[in-house]
Design an enzyme around this catalytic site. Sequence first.
Site, short mmCIF file in Angstrom:
data_model
loop_
_atom_site.label_atom_id
_atom_site.label_comp_id
_atom_site.label_asym_id
_atom_site.label_seq_id
_atom_site.Cartn_x
_atom_site.Cartn_y
_atom_site.Cartn_z
N ASP A 24 0.69 -1.82 -0.26
CA ASP A 24 -0.28 -0.03 -0.34
C ASP A 24 0.85 1.04 -0.36
O ASP A 24 0.79 2.19 1.02
CB ASP A 24 -0.84 0.24 1.19
CG ASP A 24 -2.09 -0.62 1.18
OD1 ASP A 24 -2.00 -1.66 0.18
OD2 ASP A 24 -2.62 -1.04 1.76
N LYS A 129 -6.15 -4.65 -3.24
CA LYS A 129 -7.65 -5.59 -1.70
C LYS A 129 -8.26 -4.96 -1.41
O LYS A 129 -8.21 -3.67 -1.01
CB LYS A 129 -5.88 -6.14 -1.08
CG LYS A 129 -5.33 -4.71 -0.30
CD LYS A 129 -4.56 -5.34 0.92
CE LYS A 129 -3.28 -4.82 0.97
NZ LYS A 129 -4.29 -3.32 2.23
N CYS A 162 -2.07 -2.85 7.78
CA CYS A 162 -2.18 -3.41 6.91
C CYS A 162 -0.73 -4.49 6.30
O CYS A 162 -1.14 -5.77 5.95
CB CYS A 162 -2.31 -2.68 5.45
SG CYS A 162 -3.82 -2.26 5.10
C1 C5J Z 1 -3.38 0.80 5.73
C2 C5J Z 1 -5.42 1.63 6.19
N1 C5J Z 1 -2.62 0.21 4.56
N2 C5J Z 1 -4.37 1.76 7.65
N3 C5J Z 1 -4.72 1.74 5.86
O1 C5J Z 1 -2.48 0.06 6.63
O2 C5J Z 1 -6.44 1.93 6.60
#
Ligand code: C5J
Length: 220
Positions: A24, A129, A162
């Site tokens: 991400d 995702k 994530c």
């Molecule tokens: C991720 C989030 N990528 N913190 N998303 O950690 O909402």
Amino acid sequence: MARIDAVPYAYLYPPARTALVVIDMQRDFIEPGGFGAALGNDVAQLARIVPAVAALLAFARSRGMLVVHTRESHLPDLSDCPPAKRLRGDPGLRIGDSGAMGRILVRGEPGNQIVDEVAPLAGEAVIDKPGKGAFHATGLQAMLDARGISHLLLAGVTTEVCVQTTMREANDRGYECLLVEDAAASYFQAFHDATVAMISAQGGIVGWTAPLAAVLASQA
Ligand code: C5J
């Protein structure tokens, strides 16, 4: 086998059966105006790991490892976003709402793209995702299994959401996982530190952790 000086003990991995999974690293989280900022976070906390992730990517590519990028993203009609997820947060700045970089966490929007410095190369896998974990409602496991992948190096953002969720999903599926400590980040340093500590506790209950330098120094 290559060897990394890791916590709680040395991590041995076969490069040909190891994937780097970068979680991400998208504008939504790292740049001002995205989902992370909408939630009131200081995005500079995440932006500072971009050089480390770039170095890790260069390492994995030079070793011929499989490289997988993920993006937390939803279909434009939000049919893959449960109300329980969408309705959290500030009204007007929720998933699917319009922000400074397009619709927040929606596939194809400018904010959903991976930042340029660590962008996927042509042919590298990108997993979109809808959940926090990269195995939930995606084809990631089938892709890894088709390539005989047994070991995962993990990096990206955010460490305790994530990245950690993906690492726990992977651990339960039998992959040997290592978190690259300083190629992952959180908006909250205490959460990052706690995650790094809990992963390797109790003999490596979720896996291993190591700094980037130890990964780069590992020899096959
Ligand atoms: C991720 C989030 N990528 N913190 N998303 O950690 O909402």
